[in-house]
Design a protein around this motif. Sequence first.
Motif, PDB file in Angstrom:
ATOM      1  N   LEU A   1       0.819  -1.211   0.000  1.00 19.80           N
ATOM      2  CA  LEU A   1       0.000   0.000   0.000  1.00 19.80           C
ATOM      3  C   LEU A   1       0.852   1.260   0.000  1.00 19.80           C
ATOM      4  O   LEU A   1       1.948   1.289   0.565  1.00 19.80           O
ATOM      5  CB  LEU A   1      -0.907   0.014   1.236  1.00 19.80           C
ATOM      6  CG  LEU A   1      -1.860  -1.161   1.414  1.00 19.80           C
ATOM      7  CD1 LEU A   1      -2.608  -1.038   2.739  1.00 19.80           C
ATOM      8  CD2 LEU A   1      -2.849  -1.228   0.254  1.00 19.80           C
ATOM      9  N   THR A   2       0.326   2.307  -0.624  1.00 26.98           N
ATOM     10  CA  THR A   2       0.952   3.617  -0.509  1.00 26.98           C
ATOM     11  C   THR A   2       0.610   4.194   0.863  1.00 26.98           C
ATOM     12  O   THR A   2      -0.336   3.739   1.521  1.00 26.98           O
ATOM     13  CB  THR A   2       0.433   4.570  -1.588  1.00 26.98           C
ATOM     14  OG1 THR A   2      -0.963   4.836  -1.336  1.00 26.98           O
ATOM     15  CG2 THR A   2       0.602   3.974  -2.979  1.00 26.98           C
ATOM     16  N   PRO A   3       1.354   5.195   1.339  1.00 25.31           N
ATOM     17  CA  PRO A   3       1.019   5.813   2.623  1.00 25.31           C
ATOM     18  C   PRO A   3      -0.418   6.313   2.687  1.00 25.31           C
ATOM     19  O   PRO A   3      -1.074   6.208   3.731  1.00 25.31           O
ATOM     20  CB  PRO A   3       2.028   6.954   2.730  1.00 25.31           C
ATOM     21  CG  PRO A   3       3.209   6.489   1.960  1.00 25.31           C
ATOM     22  CD  PRO A   3       2.630   5.724   0.799  1.00 25.31           C
ATOM     23  N   VAL A   4      -0.917   6.866   1.593  1.00 24.69           N
ATOM     24  CA  VAL A   4      -2.301   7.361   1.572  1.00 24.69           C
ATOM     25  C   VAL A   4      -3.286   6.205   1.705  1.00 24.69           C
ATOM     26  O   VAL A   4      -4.264   6.284   2.463  1.00 24.69           O
ATOM     27  CB  VAL A   4      -2.572   8.167   0.290  1.00 24.69           C
ATOM     28  CG1 VAL A   4      -4.057   8.531   0.191  1.00 24.69           C
ATOM     29  CG2 VAL A   4      -1.721   9.439   0.263  1.00 24.69           C
TER      30      VAL A   4
ATOM     31  N   SER B   1      -8.697  12.093   7.180  1.00 24.87           N
ATOM     32  CA  SER B   1      -8.457  13.492   6.815  1.00 24.87           C
ATOM     33  C   SER B   1      -7.642  14.223   7.888  1.00 24.87           C
ATOM     34  O   SER B   1      -6.980  15.221   7.597  1.00 24.87           O
ATOM     35  CB  SER B   1      -9.779  14.218   6.586  1.00 24.87           C
ATOM     36  OG  SER B   1     -10.518  14.337   7.798  1.00 24.87           O
ATOM     37  N   LYS B   2      -7.689  13.725   9.110  1.00 24.34           N
ATOM     38  CA  LYS B   2      -6.938  14.364  10.195  1.00 24.34           C
ATOM     39  C   LYS B   2      -5.484  13.906  10.250  1.00 24.34           C
ATOM     40  O   LYS B   2      -4.690  14.437  11.028  1.00 24.34           O
ATOM     41  CB  LYS B   2      -7.604  14.063  11.539  1.00 24.34           C
ATOM     42  CG  LYS B   2      -8.999  14.661  11.682  1.00 24.34           C
ATOM     43  CD  LYS B   2      -9.588  14.320  13.042  1.00 24.34           C
ATOM     44  CE  LYS B   2     -10.983  14.927  13.210  1.00 24.34           C
ATOM     45  NZ  LYS B   2     -11.586  14.566  14.519  1.00 24.34           N
ATOM     46  N   PHE B   3      -5.154  12.931   9.422  1.00 22.32           N
ATOM     47  CA  PHE B   3      -3.805  12.360   9.477  1.00 22.32           C
ATOM     48  C   PHE B   3      -3.205  12.274   8.077  1.00 22.32           C
ATOM     49  O   PHE B   3      -2.641  11.256   7.686  1.00 22.32           O
ATOM     50  CB  PHE B   3      -3.837  10.979  10.139  1.00 22.32           C
ATOM     51  CG  PHE B   3      -4.366  11.008  11.540  1.00 22.32           C
ATOM     52  CD1 PHE B   3      -3.535  11.264  12.613  1.00 22.32           C
ATOM     53  CD2 PHE B   3      -5.725  10.821  11.785  1.00 22.32           C
ATOM     54  CE1 PHE B   3      -4.025  11.308  13.903  1.00 22.32           C
ATOM     55  CE2 PHE B   3      -6.227  10.860  13.078  1.00 22.32           C
ATOM     56  CZ  PHE B   3      -5.377  11.113  14.134  1.00 22.32           C
ATOM     57  N   ARG B   4      -3.360  13.338   7.337  1.00 16.53           N
ATOM     58  CA  ARG B   4      -2.790  13.380   5.992  1.00 16.53           C
ATOM     59  C   ARG B   4      -1.275  13.330   6.054  1.00 16.53           C
ATOM     60  O   ARG B   4      -0.656  13.971   6.896  1.00 16.53           O
ATOM     61  CB  ARG B   4      -3.253  14.640   5.260  1.00 16.53           C
ATOM     62  CG  ARG B   4      -4.720  14.599   4.848  1.00 16.53           C
ATOM     63  CD  ARG B   4      -5.022  15.682   3.817  1.00 16.53           C
ATOM     64  NE  ARG B   4      -6.388  15.544   3.327  1.00 16.53           N
ATOM     65  CZ  ARG B   4      -7.421  16.213   3.813  1.00 16.53           C
ATOM     66  NH1 ARG B   4      -7.234  17.064   4.825  1.00 16.53           N
ATOM     67  NH2 ARG B   4      -8.623  16.052   3.316  1.00 16.53           N
ATOM     68  N   PHE B   5      -0.700  12.574   5.137  1.00 14.75           N
ATOM     69  CA  PHE B   5       0.747  12.353   5.139  1.00 14.75           C
ATOM     70  C   PHE B   5       1.294  12.646   3.756  1.00 14.75           C
ATOM     71  O   PHE B   5       0.794  12.115   2.752  1.00 14.75           O
ATOM     72  CB  PHE B   5       1.040  10.901   5.540  1.00 14.75           C
ATOM     73  CG  PHE B   5       2.491  10.515   5.423  1.00 14.75           C
ATOM     74  CD1 PHE B   5       3.433  11.033   6.299  1.00 14.75           C
ATOM     75  CD2 PHE B   5       2.905   9.639   4.437  1.00 14.75           C
ATOM     76  CE1 PHE B   5       4.768  10.678   6.198  1.00 14.75           C
ATOM     77  CE2 PHE B   5       4.233   9.269   4.333  1.00 14.75           C
ATOM     78  CZ  PHE B   5       5.165   9.793   5.216  1.00 14.75           C
ATOM     79  N   ASP B   6       2.313  13.492   3.692  1.00 14.38           N
ATOM     80  CA  ASP B   6       2.939  13.854   2.426  1.00 14.38           C
ATOM     81  C   ASP B   6       4.355  13.297   2.392  1.00 14.38           C
ATOM     82  O   ASP B   6       5.272  13.866   3.001  1.00 14.38           O
ATOM     83  CB  ASP B   6       2.965  15.375   2.265  1.00 14.38           C
ATOM     84  CG  ASP B   6       3.599  15.800   0.947  1.00 14.38           C
ATOM     85  OD1 ASP B   6       3.837  14.914   0.093  1.00 14.38           O
ATOM     86  OD2 ASP B   6       3.858  17.010   0.780  1.00 14.38           O
ATOM     87  N   PRO B   7       4.567  12.174   1.690  1.00 11.87           N
ATOM     88  CA  PRO B   7       5.910  11.582   1.644  1.00 11.87           C
ATOM     89  C   PRO B   7       6.958  12.543   1.096  1.00 11.87           C
ATOM     90  O   PRO B   7       8.140  12.453   1.457  1.00 11.87           O
ATOM     91  CB  PRO B   7       5.722  10.373   0.720  1.00 11.87           C
ATOM     92  CG  PRO B   7       4.255  10.068   0.761  1.00 11.87           C
ATOM     93  CD  PRO B   7       3.586  11.390   0.940  1.00 11.87           C
TER      94      PRO B   7
ATOM     95  N   GLN C   1      14.797  10.906   7.191  1.00 10.36           N
ATOM     96  CA  GLN C   1      13.502  10.324   7.537  1.00 10.36           C
ATOM     97  C   GLN C   1      13.115   9.224   6.555  1.00 10.36           C
ATOM     98  O   GLN C   1      12.545   8.203   6.948  1.00 10.36           O
ATOM     99  CB  GLN C   1      12.436  11.412   7.573  1.00 10.36           C
ATOM    100  CG  GLN C   1      12.567  12.366   8.748  1.00 10.36           C
ATOM    101  CD  GLN C   1      11.637  13.550   8.649  1.00 10.36           C
ATOM    102  OE1 GLN C   1      11.340  14.052   7.555  1.00 10.36           O
ATOM    103  NE2 GLN C   1      11.149  14.018   9.798  1.00 10.36           N
ATOM    104  N   ARG C   2      13.429   9.422   5.284  1.00 13.13           N
ATOM    105  CA  ARG C   2      13.147   8.386   4.282  1.00 13.13           C
ATOM    106  C   ARG C   2      13.949   7.119   4.577  1.00 13.13           C
ATOM    107  O   ARG C   2      13.433   6.001   4.478  1.00 13.13           O
ATOM    108  CB  ARG C   2      13.492   8.891   2.884  1.00 13.13           C
ATOM    109  CG  ARG C   2      12.576   9.968   2.346  1.00 13.13           C
ATOM    110  CD  ARG C   2      13.085  10.450   0.991  1.00 13.13           C
ATOM    111  NE  ARG C   2      12.382  11.619   0.543  1.00 13.13           N
ATOM    112  CZ  ARG C   2      11.236  11.601  -0.130  1.00 13.13           C
ATOM    113  NH1 ARG C   2      10.689  10.433  -0.430  1.00 13.13           N
ATOM    114  NH2 ARG C   2      10.647  12.712  -0.506  1.00 13.13           N
ATOM    115  N   ALA C   3      15.212   7.299   4.939  1.00 17.70           N
ATOM    116  CA  ALA C   3      16.064   6.147   5.235  1.00 17.70           C
ATOM    117  C   ALA C   3      15.557   5.393   6.463  1.00 17.70           C
ATOM    118  O   ALA C   3      15.536   4.147   6.485  1.00 17.70           O
ATOM    119  CB  ALA C   3      17.506   6.607   5.448  1.00 17.70           C
ATOM    120  N   THR C   4      15.130   6.147   7.490  1.00 18.61           N
ATOM    121  CA  THR C   4      14.596   5.514   8.700  1.00 18.61           C
ATOM    122  C   THR C   4      13.320   4.746   8.391  1.00 18.61           C
ATOM    123  O   THR C   4      13.140   3.606   8.854  1.00 18.61           O
ATOM    124  CB  THR C   4      14.326   6.574   9.777  1.00 18.61           C
ATOM    125  OG1 THR C   4      15.551   7.201  10.138  1.00 18.61           O
ATOM    126  CG2 THR C   4      13.698   5.939  11.020  1.00 18.61           C
ATOM    127  N   ALA C   5      12.429   5.359   7.602  1.00 22.49           N
ATOM    128  CA  ALA C   5      11.171   4.695   7.241  1.00 22.49           C
ATOM    129  C   ALA C   5      11.439   3.417   6.451  1.00 22.49           C
ATOM    130  O   ALA C   5      10.783   2.386   6.662  1.00 22.49           O
ATOM    131  CB  ALA C   5      10.293   5.647   6.444  1.00 22.49           C
TER     132      ALA C   5
END
Length: 269
Positions: free
Chosen positions: A142-145, A156-162, A169-173
């Motif tokens: 799945l994508t983050p969205v 809608s309260k937890f929108r995430f913009d990769p 942060q990308r490396a940690t994720a």
Amino acid sequence: MTRTTHTVALDQGTLDLTVERHGEQGRPFLLLHGGGGPATVTPFAALLAERHPARVFTPLHPGFAGTPRPEWLTDVPTLARAYARLLDVLGLRDVAVVGNSIGGWIAAELAALGGDRISSVTLVNAVGMAVPGHPVADTFSLTPVELSRLSFHDPSKFRFDPAALTEEQRATAAANQAALRVYSGPHTMADPGLAVRLALIERPVLVAWGESDRVVDADYGRAYAEAVPGAEFRLLKGTGHMPQIETPELLLPVVRDFAEAHAEVQARR
């Protein structure tokens, strides 16, 4: 919050465990994070420590948040044994264990090991069981969205913009996802043998479930509770897979009251 590292010994070798601690007094809680990493429980740990009051210990599962994972550590039961040793090293007793998602699976395995350091276990939208007709969503595809839509009552309260993430942060994720994939095993978050081990649990268990969870639905949660002798099931309205993030004020008294009630029972034995 303080962070310390403790070495535990297992048959396979030694393991360094990084532990975050909130609170200096009160009942000890072992709070086990899910696949999103320690950030998914850190605010709740601080809230629990402040309001209870409590000493909340949150280990970082090896491989998450930049921590090392030895090659031999590849499954949840072994990680649970490591956390049992951690309780020995920390000298904790009357511990209330709380775990979310894969952290709930670890908590269940820890409870199945037995021992007298744990007084109660709360499983919050746990994974790990194989329940016919109710598979755990394949979150790796799945994508983050898309994952957010399955995880929250109100995405809608937890929108995430990769795109807003830094390279660090990308490396940690990415490292978190890699570790999660290892721990999830060959059956994608479902161990066919877990139900047998759940039947061995003798400690009080509460299975708390966000009604709007579409990563693992409420009937999956009910099956989890039925697999544990004497377990209670609590449906949480207006929340999803991570109530500690979406509705912490709803989850807090559930966790606190269950821990308190069964700590008193243990003390009378």
